[in-house]
Design an enzyme around this catalytic site. Structure first.
Site, PDB file in Angstrom:
ATOM      1  N   ASP A 314       2.582 -10.388   2.917  1.00  8.92           N
ATOM      2  CA  ASP A 314       3.363  -9.948   4.133  1.00  8.92           C
ATOM      3  C   ASP A 314       2.811  -8.422   4.813  1.00  8.92           C
ATOM      4  OD1 ASP A 314       5.707  -9.485   5.870  1.00  8.92           O
ATOM      5  OD2 ASP A 314       6.213  -8.099   4.297  1.00  8.92           O
ATOM      6  N   ASP A 506       7.812  -7.702   0.212  1.00  8.52           N
ATOM      7  CA  ASP A 506       8.787  -6.648  -0.443  1.00  8.52           C
ATOM      8  C   ASP A 506      10.083  -6.772   0.160  1.00  8.52           C
ATOM      9  OD1 ASP A 506       8.316  -5.802   2.139  1.00  8.52           O
ATOM     10  OD2 ASP A 506       8.908  -3.590   1.467  1.00  8.52           O
ATOM     11  N   ASP A 510      11.295 -11.883   2.600  1.00  7.13           N
ATOM     12  CA  ASP A 510      10.228 -12.398   1.757  1.00  7.13           C
ATOM     13  C   ASP A 510      10.824 -13.187   0.629  1.00  7.13           C
ATOM     14  OD1 ASP A 510       8.018 -11.399   3.508  1.00  7.13           O
ATOM     15  OD2 ASP A 510       8.457  -9.389   2.436  1.00  7.13           O
TER      16      ASP A 510
END
Length: 643
Positions: A314, A506, A510
């Site tokens: 990410d 995080d 996600d």
């Protein structure tokens, strides 16, 4: 003495075998060899029947293990009259359990240390006038808002904010940071941190069950209770090792014409090295990871980390620092910059997105008071809507805001910048421009992964393409997928090749892709509980370098486990070949096999240490801070906005 009796009670088969072995030796030395033989034969036969029952249960569950070798060895030694050797084999098998238990406790030391340090008691402060009354309560009874006294060297029981002017805390068991950290009044203090040399007061902001340390303890319990891939590793060798052993023993019998030779070979083929060494190695890997600030949820994750071939990241809060800074406000005609910021920050009080935090901090820094909302709703990954002082405020992605305010116009941005669009009462109100720098270690992590066998590295992000491309170029990623919804991240991760695929994130958005990936790693130092629950491993220190270290530990652990197994197999086969000549009596062979067990276990404990991890170039990829843009202006490069 009590400890000795405790050990004897914990391992009853060992106790019974030792007692029967002593009785057999006494009877044999007193001339009652026949009685000694019958006692040993009956006892070993009972053990054989019990082992066979367990083997049948395993076979019915689809598992064919290595106990068949031990059973054949015990039956063979009894058949040729080597009943003392048969007793030694029983002792070896039961002693293997004790050796594994000891080595396992040694390997799990770091994991159990976390559990042992879980705070049990809190000192709650009640103030009556000028008097301060302190009452001890169980940690799980602390309520949000309680004032707590934390004495020197005590563990902070719940997450809180520091009321004392300054305090020093050891957070090594939470974040892996070896040096004490200094916190000032108003700053967060994590549960599990050890207070320094002065008493401090803390205001509880979470209950015990919701606090950082208890979440870590929960992850540790999951890691301890999970089934490691140890059995699978042993199973890979079970059939060929059994076949080779039986062939060698049968050949020795056939060539010599002496059935005793069959038993002498098989006593050296018992499977303890395969059954014990691998579990110890994986427990050692779990412990080493915990010591490094990485909670890995089981040995199967260690094995997957060792084999990872693709990695996806990410962007916001993972490859970047996760601290977006407001660098400019571009109000639409008819709106004031401070008014746009005030309304946006007030709405963003009800959002958990990382950009929301940057907007709120910017309002605070400018002395702008946040206003309460009569109603607020967050559309995950898109934005937030709120009723503030009778006005409908929307903050989020341009497409989301445009769906509610058709006059929305996109703002040009510089690479690496993100924007939050604002609408008020159905009209476009302006754009908030933010910048979030790449972590200084991100490029080094990507470089390390590529240099160590990870063939594909990609970025999967919900942010706009220009912003994602800019950060990707800075950290060395060329495979970029931007403007993704959570479901699209899951779909792309499932299509990635080669496998296994590692995903690092995080945030709440996600969690689905972390759960769907072969290995999901959550940046747990700042990340959401949802991400940590969905992930296979959680990084407790706010450093992306721990991702590379987790892969390093996984590969070292798997290498140690396989090496330990091969050491056991190699020594066993070598000794079996020597035993075909008849120079190793059955009793001596059974004792020698214990040394093989010990050798493999000692080698497996190397998973606790190994070469110290170093991320070459970490910290060299930093970038200058975000350039501030005057209010009312936007940078001159055309781009889409980030979420």
């Amino acid at each position: 003495m009590r400890r000795v009796f405790g050990l004897l009670g914990r391992y009853p088969v060992i106790t019974a075998t030792v007692l029967i072995g002593a009785a057999v030796l006494i009877l044999e030395s007193s001339g009652q060899a026949q009685t000694a033989r019958w006692i040993a034969t009956v006892y070993v036969s009972v053990v054989v029947v019990w082992t066979l029952v367990g083997m049948i249960r395993d076979v019915l569950r689809g598992h064919v293990g290595l106990d068949v070798l031990a059973v054949v060895a015990m039956v063979a030694t009894l058949a040729v009259g080597e009943y003392i050797a048969a007793l030694i084999i029983v002792l070896m098998l039961s002693g293997g359990e004790a050796l594994e238990d000891y080595a396992g406790r040694r390997a799990k030391r770091e994991l159990t240390a976390l559990l042992d340090r879980a705070p049990q008691t809190a000192h709650v402060v009640r103030r009556v006038g000028d008097d301060e009354q302190v009452r001890d309560v169980p940690a799980d009874e602390v309520q949000v808002g309680d004032e707590l006294l934390v004495r020197p060297a005590e563990v902070v029981p719940v997450d809180g904010t520091l009321l004392t002017e300054e305090g020093s805390f050891d957070e090594s068991s939470i974040t892996g940071e070896s040096l004490p950290v200094t916190r000032h009044a108003g700053q967060e203090v994590l549960s599990g941190a050890v207070n320094g040399s002065r008493a401090v007061h803390v205001r509880a902001v979470k209950r015990s069950a919701d606090s950082q340390f208890q979440q870590i303890v929960g992850l540790v319990r999951d890691a301890q209770e999970s089934r490691a891939p140890v059995v699978r590793l042993a199973d890979r060798f079970a059939v060929p090792f059994t076949a080779i052993s039986l062939v060698i023993a049968g050949a020795a019998w056939g060539l010599s014409g002496d059935s005793t030779r069959f038993a002498e070979v098989l006593v050296l083929a018992t499977p303890c090295p395969l059954l014990i060494a691998a579990p110890v190695a994986f427990l050692g890997g779990l412990s080493r990871a915990a010591k490094a600030g990485i909670i890995v949820k089981g040995g199967s994750v260690i094995e997957q980390l060792a084999r990872v071939k693709s990695a996806a990241f990410d962007k916001t809060g993972t490859l970047t620092q996760g601290h977006p800074v407001l660098v400019g406000v571009a109000p639409a005609p008819g709106f004031d910059a401070d008014e746009v910021l005030a309304l946006a920050a007030s709405a963003e009080q009800y959002s958990s997105h990382v950009l929301a935090d940057g907007i709120r901090r910017a309002a605070h820094d400018r002395g702008i008071a946040l206003r309460p909302a009569a109603e607020a709703h967050e559309a995950a990954t898109n934005g937030v809507t709120a009723q503030i002082e009778g006005r409908a405020v929307v903050v989020g992605k341009p497409s989301y805001v445009a769906s509610l305010a058709p006059d929305t116009t996109r703002a040009p941005l510089r690479p690496g910048q993100a924007a939050a669009y604002v609408a008020v009462d159905g009209h476009f109100a302006g754009v908030l421009v933010l910048a979030d720098d790449a972590r200084p270690e991100s490029r080094a992590v990507v470089t390390w992964l590529r240099a160590h066998g990870v063939e594909r590295v990609a970025m999967l992000t919900g942010d706009a393409a220009p912003t994602a491309d800019a950060i990707a170029a800075e950290v060395g990623i060329t495979d970029v997928h931007a403007e993704l919804l959570p479901a699209e991240k899951v779909h792309l991760a499932s299509l990635m090749r080669p496998r296994p695929v590692l995903m690092v994130g995080d945030g709440v958005n996600d969690a689905p892709v972390l759960a769907a990936a072969d290995i999901g790693i959550a940046m747990g130092a700042k990340g959401s509980t949802a991400a940590g629950d969905a992930a296979d491993a959680v990084i407790l220190k706010d450093s992306l370098a721990k991702v590379a270290e987790a892969v390093h530990i996984g590969r070292h652990t798997l290498r140690v486990a396989f090496t330990a197994i091969w050491i056991g197999i190699g020594l066993s086969i070598g000794l079996m070949l020597v035993a075909t000549t008849g120079v190793i009596p059955a009793v001596v062979g059974a004792l020698v096999q214990e040394l093989v067990d010990l050798t493999t276990i000692l080698y497996a404990l190397r998973a606790l240490g190994g070469e110290r991890f170093a991320l070459d170039g970490a910290g060299s990829a930093g970038s200058p801070g975000p350039a501030r843009v005057p209010d009312g202006e936007v940078p001159a490069q055309r781009a889409h906005a980030a979420e």
